[in-house]
Write a protein that holds these residues in place. Structure first.
Motif, PDB file in Angstrom:
ATOM      1  N   GLY A 121       0.787  -1.217   0.000  1.00  0.00           N
ATOM      2  CA  GLY A 121       0.000   0.000   0.000  1.00  0.00           C
ATOM      3  C   GLY A 121       0.822   1.270   0.000  1.00  0.00           C
ATOM      4  O   GLY A 121       2.039   1.263   0.218  1.00  0.00           O
ATOM      5  N   ALA A 122       0.118   2.387  -0.259  1.00  0.00           N
ATOM      6  CA  ALA A 122       0.744   3.712  -0.296  1.00  0.00           C
ATOM      7  C   ALA A 122       1.299   4.056   1.080  1.00  0.00           C
ATOM      8  O   ALA A 122       0.759   3.607   2.104  1.00  0.00           O
ATOM      9  N   PRO A 123       2.397   4.814   1.112  1.00  0.00           N
ATOM     10  CA  PRO A 123       3.107   5.483   0.004  1.00  0.00           C
ATOM     11  C   PRO A 123       4.170   4.621  -0.671  1.00  0.00           C
ATOM     12  O   PRO A 123       5.128   5.174  -1.238  1.00  0.00           O
ATOM     13  N   TRP A 124       4.067   3.302  -0.584  1.00  0.00           N
ATOM     14  CA  TRP A 124       4.786   2.351  -1.425  1.00  0.00           C
ATOM     15  C   TRP A 124       6.227   2.056  -1.009  1.00  0.00           C
ATOM     16  O   TRP A 124       6.778   1.035  -1.433  1.00  0.00           O
ATOM     17  N   SER A 125       6.855   2.879  -0.216  1.00  0.00           N
ATOM     18  CA  SER A 125       8.276   2.674   0.129  1.00  0.00           C
ATOM     19  C   SER A 125       8.418   1.902   1.432  1.00  0.00           C
ATOM     20  O   SER A 125       7.955   2.361   2.490  1.00  0.00           O
ATOM     21  N   ILE A 126       9.030   0.742   1.367  1.00  0.00           N
ATOM     22  CA  ILE A 126       9.347  -0.054   2.568  1.00  0.00           C
ATOM     23  C   ILE A 126      10.789  -0.568   2.427  1.00  0.00           C
ATOM     24  O   ILE A 126      11.023  -1.776   2.352  1.00  0.00           O
ATOM     25  N   PRO A 127      11.777   0.312   2.410  1.00  0.00           N
ATOM     26  CA  PRO A 127      13.161  -0.108   2.120  1.00  0.00           C
ATOM     27  C   PRO A 127      13.717  -1.076   3.166  1.00  0.00           C
ATOM     28  O   PRO A 127      13.539  -0.877   4.364  1.00  0.00           O
ATOM     29  N   PHE A 128      14.370  -2.104   2.698  1.00  0.00           N
ATOM     30  CA  PHE A 128      15.099  -3.032   3.569  1.00  0.00           C
ATOM     31  C   PHE A 128      16.587  -2.759   3.391  1.00  0.00           C
ATOM     32  O   PHE A 128      17.138  -1.903   4.058  1.00  0.00           O
ATOM     33  N   GLU A 129      17.247  -3.468   2.500  1.00  0.00           N
ATOM     34  CA  GLU A 129      18.660  -3.205   2.262  1.00  0.00           C
ATOM     35  C   GLU A 129      18.831  -1.927   1.449  1.00  0.00           C
ATOM     36  O   GLU A 129      17.922  -1.491   0.744  1.00  0.00           O
ATOM     37  N   PHE A 130      20.010  -1.339   1.546  1.00  0.00           N
ATOM     38  CA  PHE A 130      20.362  -0.203   0.695  1.00  0.00           C
ATOM     39  C   PHE A 130      20.329  -0.679  -0.758  1.00  0.00           C
ATOM     40  O   PHE A 130      20.829  -1.761  -1.071  1.00  0.00           O
ATOM     41  N   PRO A 131      19.756   0.101  -1.690  1.00  0.00           N
ATOM     42  CA  PRO A 131      19.490  -0.414  -3.043  1.00  0.00           C
ATOM     43  C   PRO A 131      20.691  -0.406  -3.986  1.00  0.00           C
ATOM     44  O   PRO A 131      20.549  -0.071  -5.172  1.00  0.00           O
ATOM     45  N   LEU A 132      21.866  -0.782  -3.518  1.00  0.00           N
ATOM     46  CA  LEU A 132      23.043  -0.805  -4.381  1.00  0.00           C
ATOM     47  C   LEU A 132      22.854  -1.767  -5.550  1.00  0.00           C
ATOM     48  O   LEU A 132      23.057  -1.407  -6.719  1.00  0.00           O
ATOM     49  N   TYR A 133      22.478  -2.988  -5.240  1.00  0.00           N
ATOM     50  CA  TYR A 133      22.248  -3.984  -6.292  1.00  0.00           C
ATOM     51  C   TYR A 133      21.099  -3.546  -7.196  1.00  0.00           C
ATOM     52  O   TYR A 133      21.187  -3.645  -8.431  1.00  0.00           O
ATOM     53  N   GLN A 134      20.036  -3.033  -6.605  1.00  0.00           N
ATOM     54  CA  GLN A 134      18.875  -2.608  -7.386  1.00  0.00           C
ATOM     55  C   GLN A 134      19.238  -1.460  -8.330  1.00  0.00           C
ATOM     56  O   GLN A 134      18.746  -1.408  -9.468  1.00  0.00           O
ATOM     57  N   TRP A 135      20.072  -0.534  -7.878  1.00  0.00           N
ATOM     58  CA  TRP A 135      20.539   0.548  -8.752  1.00  0.00           C
ATOM     59  C   TRP A 135      21.251  -0.024  -9.978  1.00  0.00           C
ATOM     60  O   TRP A 135      21.016   0.404 -11.108  1.00  0.00           O
ATOM     61  N   VAL A 176      11.091   5.527   7.135  1.00  0.00           N
ATOM     62  CA  VAL A 176      10.330   5.481   5.888  1.00  0.00           C
ATOM     63  C   VAL A 176       9.190   4.468   5.993  1.00  0.00           C
ATOM     64  O   VAL A 176       8.053   4.734   5.566  1.00  0.00           O
ATOM     65  N   LYS A 177       9.469   3.319   6.562  1.00  0.00           N
ATOM     66  CA  LYS A 177       8.441   2.280   6.682  1.00  0.00           C
ATOM     67  C   LYS A 177       7.262   2.738   7.539  1.00  0.00           C
ATOM     68  O   LYS A 177       6.103   2.370   7.276  1.00  0.00           O
ATOM     69  N   LEU A 178       7.536   3.526   8.551  1.00  0.00           N
ATOM     70  CA  LEU A 178       6.482   3.960   9.466  1.00  0.00           C
ATOM     71  C   LEU A 178       5.490   4.912   8.804  1.00  0.00           C
ATOM     72  O   LEU A 178       4.455   5.225   9.393  1.00  0.00           O
ATOM     73  N   ARG A 179       5.754   5.347   7.593  1.00  0.00           N
ATOM     74  CA  ARG A 179       4.837   6.252   6.902  1.00  0.00           C
ATOM     75  C   ARG A 179       3.622   5.531   6.338  1.00  0.00           C
ATOM     76  O   ARG A 179       2.652   6.169   5.935  1.00  0.00           O
ATOM     77  N   SER A 180       3.677   4.199   6.261  1.00  0.00           N
ATOM     78  CA  SER A 180       2.539   3.461   5.704  1.00  0.00           C
ATOM     79  C   SER A 180       2.054   2.413   6.693  1.00  0.00           C
ATOM     80  O   SER A 180       2.844   1.884   7.481  1.00  0.00           O
ATOM     81  N   PRO A 181       0.752   2.100   6.663  1.00  0.00           N
ATOM     82  CA  PRO A 181       0.213   1.089   7.588  1.00  0.00           C
ATOM     83  C   PRO A 181       0.903  -0.263   7.433  1.00  0.00           C
ATOM     84  O   PRO A 181       1.199  -0.935   8.418  1.00  0.00           O
ATOM     85  N   GLY A 182       1.173  -0.656   6.182  1.00  0.00           N
ATOM     86  CA  GLY A 182       1.837  -1.936   5.970  1.00  0.00           C
ATOM     87  C   GLY A 182       3.286  -1.923   6.399  1.00  0.00           C
ATOM     88  O   GLY A 182       3.817  -2.919   6.901  1.00  0.00           O
ATOM     89  N   GLY A 183       3.946  -0.775   6.232  1.00  0.00           N
ATOM     90  CA  GLY A 183       5.359  -0.681   6.590  1.00  0.00           C
ATOM     91  C   GLY A 183       5.617  -0.832   8.068  1.00  0.00           C
ATOM     92  O   GLY A 183       6.691  -1.306   8.473  1.00  0.00           O
ATOM     93  N   THR A 184       4.654  -0.463   8.899  1.00  0.00           N
ATOM     94  CA  THR A 184       4.844  -0.579  10.352  1.00  0.00           C
ATOM     95  C   THR A 184       5.014  -2.032  10.788  1.00  0.00           C
ATOM     96  O   THR A 184       5.572  -2.294  11.853  1.00  0.00           O
TER      97      THR A 184
END
Length: 568
Positions: free
Chosen positions: A129-143, A310-318
């Protein structure tokens, strides 16, 4: 009488033969070692044997064969690189719906939305769910994956190529460590061969996973750390700090085992300075070691703090913050002493995934290395590095069979040292055992992981429902998914943001979906609902049932149905 026995023909020959045999067995089976009592280091010579000089015959390799054999082993390593490339290529563009598709698609969907222009640091993993950002690891590989995909390659192909590149790159720090501690050239070649043929590395190096990226940076960090202990240099120190930071950020659970090994190397280097009262040198090395070790850990700690905010900004991220996942990551204390860890996980699954069905041979070789004075310390360090992650992140390692990418390299190092120890004393036996273990590894891969590599995942219902989603829903819409835990697989294959509701999510999440959908959808419209089954939703079925009822079916694949966003 004794002289008569010696001169009596066959009796003298038999006694001499017995002496020779006893000496040869002693040389092979009872090497000089601090672990053996003094009497065990002396050969047994029968009292009736004649007094003769020790035989000159040796089991060590003739010097004339040393260089050709190195070339042969190097050719073997290159052949195993080709072997790994083969397994990479034949499944290069397959959908990422095999083993641990949950984790592979989670990484892939983050790279996909980075490519679409999403935030670089608070990157989107749009599944809860919004706002969609739930970062775990730093996105080095993803970049790196997103960047390579800009060339026109798919996320699947780009991710596999990046992971495989880091896998092969691990041979560089492996070579650095062997040279730093003046191990024979053959030691590196033995280790490289076992590493390239190990089923766990052959398979996971060709998946869309962060594991080999973190492993590469951790291995380079350890190699540079060892170099910095001997040759202090600002450039080496900076490079060590950067690589340590890269490993911690890429995957924080990979780095601790390497820190433990580095501490052992540090103590072995500094303790003689302390005993000789060279305080200035000892303090300088201590400061250097502290900076290049604690610095990356501090950066990693800051990243965890940032990602939690960042995770705390969304209900799912909490539900997914570091504190919420503490028990999941570390497991119960008594799990560290359980049969599930030591027998089922390490003794069975990990042993086979590392060395195949003849893993017991690798264990014997490791024990043999411990009887050789030259190899005792590096073998013990390898064993410590191998076991540390199991004792720290017990639940993660007993649950996931890919986490061992971070530490099986140490078990391979210990096995390689055992082969080298045997090779030093009986070179033919050393080569024979190497071939035996390699055959075991390759055979096991073909019987297990290899079958998955050639599987056609385009027939998978998740892939097919994803294709339907792309055809039937607007590009910038959101899909709601039931029956897929909180997996990213359906949103990724459908190339849509998603609200994937797991059965264990709190009731408030389901109430928000029904009563205040904008809280989960943000400013985007609902494109469709994917129903892959409602088993396990008993506690919230009073909300889920009416929500699904009355919607038209836009498409079906297996047990998954795509339902209309609005009711007729």
């Amino acid at each position: 009488m004794q002289q008569a026995i010696v001169d009596s023909g066959h009796g003298g020959k038999n006694a001499a033969l017995a002496t020779l045999l006893a000496f040869r067995l002693h040389r092979v089976l009872l090497p000089r070692s601090p672990l053996l009592p003094r009497w065990a280091k002396r050969p047994f010579i029968p009292a009736s044997a004649p007094r003769t000089e020790p035989p000159s015959m040796q089991l060590a390799m003739p010097s004339s064969l040393a260089r050709p054999l190195v070339f042969v082993l190097a050719a073997l390593v290159l052949a195993l690189v080709a072997y790994d490339v083969y397994w990479l290529v034949i499944g290069l563009d397959q959908p990422i719906l095999g083993s641990h598709a949950f984790r592979q698609t989670q990484t892939a969907i983050s790279a996909y939305w980075l490519k679409q222009g999403g935030p670089l640091f608070a990157y989107e993993t749009p599944v809860v769910g919004a706002p969609w950002s739930i970062p775990f690891e730093f996105p080095l590989y993803q970049w790196l994956v997103a960047l390579l995909s800009l060339t026109g390659l798919s996320i699947e192909v780009s991710g596999r190529l990046i992971a495989f590149g880091f896998f092969l790159g691990c041979l560089w720090p492996m070579r650095m460590l062997c040279r730093q501690y003046k191990l024979p050239d053959t030691t590196f070649l033995f280790a490289a061969a076992l590493f390239l043929a190990s089923p766990i590395y052959t398979f996971w190096s060709r998946t869309l996973m962060i594991e080999t990226t973190a492993l590469f940076f951790a291995m380079v960090w350890l190699a540079l750390f060892a170099r910095a202990l001997d040759r202090q240099s600002v450039l080496v120190g900076i490079a060590t700090f950067v690589c340590g930071t890269g490993s911690v950020l890429a995957k924080s659970t990979t780095f601790p085992a390497f820190v433990v090994c580095a501490f052992c190397l540090f103590v072995a280097r500094v303790w003689p300075l302390v005993t000789r009262r060279k305080w200035r040198h000892a303090i300088g090395l201590s400061l250097l070691a502290g900076i290049v070790t604690l610095g990356p850990l501090a950066v990693g700690s800051y990243w965890v703090h940032f990602s939690d905010i960042v995770k705390l900004r969304s209900p799912g991220g909490t539900l997914l913050t570091s504190s919420a996942l503490t028990d999941w990551n570390f497991g119960a204390w008594d799990a560290r002493f359980s049969a599930k860890l030591w027998v089922e996980t390490i003794g069975n699954r990990v042993a086979n995934d590392s060395f195949g069905k003849l893993a017991v041979v690798a264990l014997i070789l490791t024990l043999f290395a411990l009887t050789q004075r030259r190899y005792v310390l590096p073998t013990l360090i390898c064993l410590l590095g191998f076991l540390t992650p199991f004792l720290l992140f017990t639940n993660l390692h007993t649950t996931h069979n890919y986490y061992q990418v971070a530490n099986v390299v140490f078990a391979i190092g210990a096995c390689a040292l055992g082969i080298q120890a045997l090779f030093d004393r009986a070179w033919i036996a050393g080569i024979a055992v190497l071939v035996l273990v390699l055959a075991s590894q390759i055979s096991f891969f073909g019987q297990t992981f290899g079958k998955e590599v050639v599987e056609d995942f385009t027939t998978n219902e998740v892939y097919q429902i994803g294709q339907i989603i792309q055809q039937k829903t607007p590009d910038n819409s959101v899909i709601v998914v039931f029956g897929q835990d909180w997996s990213s697989a359906v949103p990724y294959e459908g190339k849509r943001r998603g609200v994937v509701l797991a059965t264990w999510f709190p009731r408030t999440m389901f109430e928000a979906l029904v009563q205040q959908p904008d809280a989960l959808l943000g400013s985007l419209s609902l494109g469709g609902i994917v129903d892959c089954g409602t088993n396990g939703y008993d506690d919230v079925m009073d909300l889920v049932g009416p929500y699904l009822a009355g919607r038209s079916v836009l498409g079906e694949a297996g047990k998954c149905r795509l339902l209309s966003p609005v009711k007729p």
